[in-house]
Design an enzyme around this catalytic site. Structure first.
Site, PDB file in Angstrom:
ATOM      1  N   CYS A  88     107.002  14.827  54.983  1.00  0.00           N
ATOM      2  CA  CYS A  88     106.253  13.948  54.092  1.00  0.00           C
ATOM      3  C   CYS A  88     106.620  14.319  52.658  1.00  0.00           C
ATOM      4  O   CYS A  88     106.514  15.483  52.283  1.00  0.00           O
ATOM      5  CB  CYS A  88     104.753  14.144  54.342  1.00  0.00           C
ATOM      6  SG  CYS A  88     103.711  13.212  53.213  1.00  0.00           S
ATOM      7  N   CYS A  99      92.892   5.716  43.502  1.00  0.00           N
ATOM      8  CA  CYS A  99      92.036   5.585  44.697  1.00  0.00           C
ATOM      9  C   CYS A  99      90.963   6.678  44.625  1.00  0.00           C
ATOM     10  O   CYS A  99      91.274   7.847  44.401  1.00  0.00           O
ATOM     11  CB  CYS A  99      92.866   5.722  45.967  1.00  0.00           C
ATOM     12  SG  CYS A  99      94.156   4.469  46.071  1.00  0.00           S
ATOM     13  N   CYS A 102      91.111  10.190  46.605  1.00  0.00           N
ATOM     14  CA  CYS A 102      92.397  10.881  46.722  1.00  0.00           C
ATOM     15  C   CYS A 102      92.566  11.940  45.635  1.00  0.00           C
ATOM     16  O   CYS A 102      92.250  11.696  44.465  1.00  0.00           O
ATOM     17  CB  CYS A 102      93.525   9.851  46.645  1.00  0.00           C
ATOM     18  SG  CYS A 102      95.173  10.572  46.605  1.00  0.00           S
ATOM     19  N   CYS A 318      97.795  15.392  50.607  1.00  0.00           N
ATOM     20  CA  CYS A 318      97.713  14.523  49.443  1.00  0.00           C
ATOM     21  C   CYS A 318      97.348  15.197  48.127  1.00  0.00           C
ATOM     22  O   CYS A 318      96.282  14.973  47.578  1.00  0.00           O
ATOM     23  CB  CYS A 318      96.678  13.426  49.706  1.00  0.00           C
ATOM     24  SG  CYS A 318      96.689  12.837  51.375  1.00  0.00           S
TER      25      CYS A 318
HETATM   26  N1  SAH Z   1     100.531   5.755  47.154  1.00  0.00           N
HETATM   27  C1  SAH Z   1     100.843   5.579  48.541  1.00  0.00           C
HETATM   28  C2  SAH Z   1     101.101   6.913  49.236  1.00  0.00           C
HETATM   29  C3  SAH Z   1      99.877   7.768  49.161  1.00  0.00           C
HETATM   30  S1  SAH Z   1      99.440   8.956  50.353  1.00  0.00           S
HETATM   31  C4  SAH Z   1      99.711   4.862  49.245  1.00  0.00           C
HETATM   32  O1  SAH Z   1      98.687   4.593  48.594  1.00  0.00           O
HETATM   33  O2  SAH Z   1      99.851   4.522  50.412  1.00  0.00           O
HETATM   34  C5  SAH Z   1      99.397   8.233  51.917  1.00  0.00           C
HETATM   35  C6  SAH Z   1      98.017   7.876  52.456  1.00  0.00           C
HETATM   36  O3  SAH Z   1      97.064   8.944  52.396  1.00  0.00           O
HETATM   37  C7  SAH Z   1      97.400   6.703  51.716  1.00  0.00           C
HETATM   38  O4  SAH Z   1      96.940   5.783  52.669  1.00  0.00           O
HETATM   39  C8  SAH Z   1      96.247   7.358  50.988  1.00  0.00           C
HETATM   40  O5  SAH Z   1      95.241   6.445  50.654  1.00  0.00           O
HETATM   41  C9  SAH Z   1      95.815   8.400  51.987  1.00  0.00           C
HETATM   42  N2  SAH Z   1      94.943   9.456  51.446  1.00  0.00           N
HETATM   43  C10 SAH Z   1      94.831   9.877  50.171  1.00  0.00           C
HETATM   44  N3  SAH Z   1      93.918  10.875  50.071  1.00  0.00           N
HETATM   45  C11 SAH Z   1      93.447  11.077  51.312  1.00  0.00           C
HETATM   46  C12 SAH Z   1      92.485  11.982  51.873  1.00  0.00           C
HETATM   47  N4  SAH Z   1      91.864  12.870  51.104  1.00  0.00           N
HETATM   48  N5  SAH Z   1      92.249  11.924  53.199  1.00  0.00           N
HETATM   49  C13 SAH Z   1      92.920  11.043  53.982  1.00  0.00           C
HETATM   50  N6  SAH Z   1      93.842  10.180  53.520  1.00  0.00           N
HETATM   51  C14 SAH Z   1      94.090  10.179  52.196  1.00  0.00           C
END
Ligand code: SAH
Length: 335
Positions: A88, A99, A102, A318
């Site tokens: 990843c 978001c 995140c 993340c």
């Molecule tokens: N910017 C891209 C990639 C981000 S990370 C995107 O938004 O898809 C990939 C996934 O992990 C995304 O779906 C994101 O929303 C999710 N994610 C982020 N923080 C998280 C968390 N604390 N727990 C679970 N999933 C999370």
């Protein structure tokens, strides 16, 4: 090579050493003239990043924190399971999408990663594997909004998927996006076979505006339409990611609305039970709530799976390791 008066084919040799032989120094490239090796060693480096931290989790997940030339830190992860070796990678330092659940976006976006920095994450992780193993799957789900750095990401993936790179299969690459319709269409137009994952996280406009603030500008319908267009153009089924937050988007009505939204589409839903982030007020649903959600979506006719969590002990989710090390956020108790 040519600029310095060397034959062109030496460049190809260097690439082969780096991508195939896992060389991390020029001095080990034994079929290059000694003088050239010395010159390269003096003036260049194979990698521009250094490994600042290497965390190994008991479940076999490796997480690397790489230090860039400007001191910024990026994260990437290697997960081993059965025959799969999934990595990843990140595309930006921080993230500008905001978001609310995140860790990566808490301080906004600092910059895009270069094509080299993206390739390096892949090579650094591959080089951790035993010689008889290699990466089987690549997901662009680390820090950053992948499609906000589309050109550098594509250039990096093109290299890795080329015969002069790792000859990696395009169909084994998944690009995750918050859902930027124009960029999704631009990617579709590039005629690649990458798998697209769209972070939906909510089945209604109002809820998505709350969880994914960029949605206020974009709109849920435009995201889903762009996903449809991606499928039509590439023939590749799109996955919708849906992070499950207890009491917020995991209710029966949310599951029903999600099934209604996606029912008529050839799409897959990947549910991600929330990985708690220190200081944020969200919780992971109970296993019972997750099961119920899956059942409702399934009985609505939509294909659905639940993502397994790996590497929680090492903050592999993340943007969490970078945050801990840079901001000195205390580690949660491991009880
Ligand atoms: N910017 C891209 C990639 C981000 S990370 C995107 O938004 O898809 C990939 C996934 O992990 C995304 O779906 C994101 O929303 C999710 N994610 C982020 N923080 C998280 C968390 N604390 N727990 C679970 N999933 C999370």
């Amino acid at each position: 090579m040519v600029e310095r008066g060397h034959p062109k084919f030496h460049a190809r040799q260097v690439l082969r050493w780096i991508f195939r032989q896992r060389a991390e120094r020029f001095e080990s490239m034994s079929d290059l003239p000694k003088s050239l090796r010395l010159q390269l060693e003096e003036e260049w480096s194979v990698f521009s990043t250094e490994i600042s931290h290497h965390h190994l989790s008991p479940d076999g997940t490796d997480k690397l924190l790489l230090g860039c030339h400007d001191g910024r830190k990026i994260e990437c992860v290697l997960m081993a399971e059965d025959d799969r070796r999934t990595i990843c990678i990140s595309t930006q330092v921080g993230c500008g999408m905001g978001c609310v659940f995140c860790a990566s976006g808490l301080k906004g976006v600092e910059r895009n990663l270069t094509r080299g920095e993206i390739v390096e994450q892949i090579l650094r992780l591959r080089n951790l594997l035993p010689l008889d193993e290699t990466i089987t799957n690549l997901v662009v789900m680390g820090m950053g909004e992948s499609l906000a750095n589309l050109e550098n990401l594509l250039a990096a993936l093109d290299r890795v998927c080329s015969t002069e790179g790792l000859n990696f299969g395009q169909r084994r690459v998944t690009i995750s996006t918050v859902g930027l319709p124009e960029k999704m269409l631009a990617l579709a137009a590039r005629d690649r076979q990458y798998h697209l994952a769209v972070s939906l996280h909510a089945p209604t406009e109002a809820l998505r505006n709350e969880l994914v603030p960029i949605n206020e500008k974009v709109g849920l319908a435009a995201v889903v339409e762009a996903a449809d267009a991606y499928f039509q153009k590439t023939g590749r089924q799109v996955t919708f990611e849906y992070v499950l937050l207890r009491g917020i988007n995991d209710r029966t009505e949310d599951a029903r609305a999600l099934a209604d939204l996606l029912d008529a589409r050839k799409a897959h839903v990947n549910l991600i039970p929330y990985n708690p982030v220190e200081g944020l007020p969200f919780e992971r649903p109970t296993p019972e709530a997750i099961r119920r959600f899956v059942e409702i979506v399934k009985s609505g006719g939509v294909s659905v799976s639940v993502r397994k969590t790996k590497g929680r002990e090492i903050d592999a989710a993340c943007g969490q390791l970078r945050r801990r090390l840079e901001d000195r956020v205390p580690a949660p108790s491991r009880s």
